[in-house]
Design a protein around this motif. Sequence first.
Motif, PDB file in Angstrom:
ATOM      1  N   ASN A  84       0.829  -1.201   0.000  1.00  0.00           N
ATOM      2  CA  ASN A  84       0.000   0.000   0.000  1.00  0.00           C
ATOM      3  C   ASN A  84       0.868   1.257   0.000  1.00  0.00           C
ATOM      4  OD1 ASN A  84      -1.770  -2.102   0.677  1.00  0.00           O
ATOM      5  ND2 ASN A  84      -3.088  -0.735   1.835  1.00  0.00           N
ATOM      6  N   LYS A  85       0.405   2.285  -0.698  1.00  0.00           N
ATOM      7  CA  LYS A  85       1.059   3.574  -0.615  1.00  0.00           C
ATOM      8  C   LYS A  85       0.766   4.203   0.746  1.00  0.00           C
ATOM      9  CE  LYS A  85       1.152   4.779  -5.526  1.00  0.00           C
ATOM     10  NZ  LYS A  85       0.763   5.796  -6.533  1.00  0.00           N
ATOM     11  N   ILE A  86       1.574   5.195   1.108  1.00  0.00           N
ATOM     12  CA  ILE A  86       1.419   5.884   2.383  1.00  0.00           C
ATOM     13  C   ILE A  86       1.123   7.358   2.129  1.00  0.00           C
ATOM     14  CG2 ILE A  86       2.566   6.610   4.521  1.00  0.00           C
ATOM     15  CD1 ILE A  86       4.264   4.055   4.321  1.00  0.00           C
ATOM     16  N   GLY A 124      -6.990   2.625  -0.766  1.00  0.00           N
ATOM     17  CA  GLY A 124      -5.998   1.649  -0.335  1.00  0.00           C
ATOM     18  C   GLY A 124      -4.733   2.215   0.264  1.00  0.00           C
ATOM     19  N   PHE A 125      -4.701   3.506   0.521  1.00  0.00           N
ATOM     20  CA  PHE A 125      -3.536   4.102   1.170  1.00  0.00           C
ATOM     21  C   PHE A 125      -3.497   3.706   2.644  1.00  0.00           C
ATOM     22  CE2 PHE A 125      -3.635   6.860  -2.480  1.00  0.00           C
ATOM     23  CZ  PHE A 125      -2.367   7.419  -2.595  1.00  0.00           C
ATOM     24  N   ASN A 126      -2.313   3.424   3.166  1.00  0.00           N
ATOM     25  CA  ASN A 126      -2.095   3.454   4.604  1.00  0.00           C
ATOM     26  C   ASN A 126      -1.871   4.908   4.976  1.00  0.00           C
ATOM     27  OD1 ASN A 126      -2.295   0.658   5.004  1.00  0.00           O
ATOM     28  ND2 ASN A 126      -0.134   0.347   4.535  1.00  0.00           N
ATOM     29  N   LEU A 127      -2.294   5.291   6.175  1.00  0.00           N
ATOM     30  CA  LEU A 127      -2.355   6.714   6.490  1.00  0.00           C
ATOM     31  C   LEU A 127      -1.597   7.086   7.753  1.00  0.00           C
ATOM     32  CD1 LEU A 127      -6.174   7.321   5.845  1.00  0.00           C
ATOM     33  CD2 LEU A 127      -4.277   7.821   4.286  1.00  0.00           C
ATOM     34  N   ILE A 128      -0.875   8.200   7.657  1.00  0.00           N
ATOM     35  CA  ILE A 128      -0.381   8.901   8.838  1.00  0.00           C
ATOM     36  C   ILE A 128      -1.272  10.125   8.983  1.00  0.00           C
ATOM     37  CG2 ILE A 128       1.584  10.033   9.965  1.00  0.00           C
ATOM     38  CD1 ILE A 128       3.404   8.522   7.965  1.00  0.00           C
ATOM     39  N   GLU A 135       8.996   1.677   8.706  1.00  0.00           N
ATOM     40  CA  GLU A 135       7.957   1.243   7.773  1.00  0.00           C
ATOM     41  C   GLU A 135       7.055   2.397   7.313  1.00  0.00           C
ATOM     42  OE1 GLU A 135       4.544  -1.001   9.446  1.00  0.00           O
ATOM     43  OE2 GLU A 135       5.564  -0.763  11.379  1.00  0.00           O
ATOM     44  N   TRP A 136       7.120   3.538   8.027  1.00  0.00           N
ATOM     45  CA  TRP A 136       6.269   4.675   7.698  1.00  0.00           C
ATOM     46  C   TRP A 136       7.022   5.798   6.994  1.00  0.00           C
ATOM     47  CZ3 TRP A 136       1.148   4.428   7.813  1.00  0.00           C
ATOM     48  CH2 TRP A 136       0.524   3.477   8.640  1.00  0.00           C
ATOM     49  N   THR A 137       8.290   5.589   6.674  1.00  0.00           N
ATOM     50  CA  THR A 137       9.086   6.678   6.100  1.00  0.00           C
ATOM     51  C   THR A 137       8.971   6.796   4.584  1.00  0.00           C
ATOM     52  OG1 THR A 137      11.044   5.255   5.979  1.00  0.00           O
ATOM     53  CG2 THR A 137      10.768   6.589   7.975  1.00  0.00           C
ATOM     54  N   LYS A 138       8.434   5.789   3.937  1.00  0.00           N
ATOM     55  CA  LYS A 138       8.294   5.848   2.474  1.00  0.00           C
ATOM     56  C   LYS A 138       6.965   6.512   2.113  1.00  0.00           C
ATOM     57  CE  LYS A 138      11.281   1.864   1.673  1.00  0.00           C
ATOM     58  NZ  LYS A 138      12.437   2.717   1.368  1.00  0.00           N
TER      59      LYS A 138
END
Length: 252
Positions: A2-4, A26-30, A77-80
């Motif tokens: 998934n994209k972030i 389908g994005f994972n989200l911050i 895992e959240w830096t991309k």
Amino acid sequence: MNKIAFITGATAGIGEACAKKLAKLGFNLIISGRRKENLEKVKQELIANYKIKVLAIELDVRNQDQVATKINSLPEEWTKIDLLLNNAGLAVGVSAVQEGIIDDWERMIDTNLKGLLYVTRAITPLMIANKKGQIINITSIAGKEVYPGGNVYCATKHAVDAITKGMRIDLLPHNIKVSSIAPGMVETEFSVVRFKGDSKKADQVYQGFTPLYAEDIAETVEFIVTRPAHVNINDILIMPTNQASARDVNRA
């Protein structure tokens, strides 16, 4: 994989609507925002309804040290980060410039302008390292024209419009798309904040016509992020049908 997406001001309004739309894609989200309880509520709703990963960060974009520390300490895992949605912003007060309240000016400049810069400065190196990325800045019709009582708010949004153009040039060699969305009247908490909690005055802003809604802006974000790799949408000005300019509204 998934994209972030990283979204500022995700606790309500446009930010929350965009979070839901990106989650559906389908994005994972911050998601970030100042209101911890709202942030957690949005997080749990996103996880339950869209089966994605969500990282919630309590963040005041006006605090440069906090922005840098929290973004620089993101788990690997959240830096991309593929997409940055600079949404956090506000208008405070409607005073003429000669009667302006300095604290109101500071809040708008610190949030709308400096906050956007702080977050962008922290995230763009991650995108450059990944050799790709996309930034969408939420500006305003107030970034295209000015109106009575809008002096400093309009100035901040004009500045964001200029910064967006500068970003696009600076980030061109790094395969990073940069877009802006400039909405007219959108019925969110915006006017409640502008009138400092006076809900009666806030409601009057949207009386007699159908304004835009947060979901309209979310759909615009969807359009931008789903373009092919070779296509960038530089700038979208989106208005309610009954609004022709910042001042001209056809009310029933």
